[in-house]
Design a protein around this motif. Sequence first.
Motif, short mmCIF file in Angstrom:
data_model
loop_
_atom_site.label_atom_id
_atom_site.label_comp_id
_atom_site.label_asym_id
_atom_site.label_seq_id
_atom_site.Cartn_x
_atom_site.Cartn_y
_atom_site.Cartn_z
N THR A 182 0.90 -1.20 -0.15
CA THR A 182 0.25 -0.02 0.04
C THR A 182 0.93 1.29 0.04
O THR A 182 1.44 1.74 1.14
N SER A 184 1.31 5.48 -0.78
CA SER A 184 0.29 6.30 -0.60
C SER A 184 0.91 8.00 -0.53
O SER A 184 2.07 7.73 -0.44
N ASP A 186 0.82 11.93 0.75
CA ASP A 186 0.06 13.11 1.32
C ASP A 186 0.50 14.26 1.05
O ASP A 186 1.74 14.64 0.78
N ARG A 196 -4.75 12.70 1.03
CA ARG A 196 -4.08 11.40 1.03
C ARG A 196 -4.65 10.82 -0.33
O ARG A 196 -5.99 10.45 -0.27
N PRO A 198 -4.09 7.15 -1.54
CA PRO A 198 -3.66 5.84 -1.34
C PRO A 198 -3.97 4.84 -2.42
O PRO A 198 -4.99 5.19 -3.34
N SER A 200 -3.99 0.33 -3.14
CA SER A 200 -3.43 -0.98 -2.44
C SER A 200 -3.59 -2.09 -3.37
O SER A 200 -4.56 -2.23 -4.28
#
Length: 286
Positions: A182, A184, A186, A196, A198, A200
């Motif tokens: 995962t 991500s 920010d 954010r 993300p 996965s």
Amino acid sequence: KIAFSEALKRDSRLQANCKYFLGVIALRQGELGEANKMLKEVAGNEPETAIGKAAKDLLARPQAGAKRWSLTFFAGLGYDDNVIQFDEDPLPGDISDKDAVFAKFSLDAGCHLVRTPTNMAGVYYEFDMSLFNKLSSFNRYDQRLSLVGRHRFNNRLAVNMDIANSYRIIGGDSLSYGLALTPSLDWRLADWVTLRLPYSFSLSEYYLDVAPALNRDGQSQRFGASLFLRCPVHRISARLGYNHALNRTDGSDYDYDSNSMLIGLNFALPYKTVMDVVYMRISEQY
């Protein structure tokens, strides 16, 4: 801190010195974002000077006084009027027709391998156990081991990485094993709001003897966006999130697409307590 801020405004010749000491003060106060911003400016503008080299050294040095280990334990009691073995499935509310009092225990442990204003890396272990009264075959044991990393490019932008594996036992039998990656991003849009982004990718394997169409082994992809909003004056924070998932399994009965939305509100209460209110809506199409 006030004196250095005033000197920075009045005399540009003191810029490097003032920003360096403002960075040191922010570092000691735990304001990592501000410390990273100040020290990076000094190291970038004065790379060959003594103070520039000192700033670069601080950026690479582990945080002074930072706790390397963390350990959290939780214990609680609950009541479930619809006990289901495979609680991740969207099943009708009356399919179980079993109710039970249960005890829940969790243990979270972590170790910070690297912790500087710019970089963070750590390894974490989580164990959750749910024990049901008179329904021991429904007892759940979950373990998760993860390696987490974070690199801060500047005061506004940071990238995160989480590599985790998980293992679940139901009753006394192994149920599933999973591996997830995962990353991500920010992005701090303002002092009070952070975005954010993300993504996965996960692989799962289930130890179930079922018909081919019911085989849950497969892969899943998730992506979305979340906004974190903060009001420091009133100690209130909120989060808004959207997530889309694509689940593809060896057995076609468990292929699905899903959309989820989340709204959360967190605010301080008296006696050093907080309240967290969350609403989530999930729509799945098989």
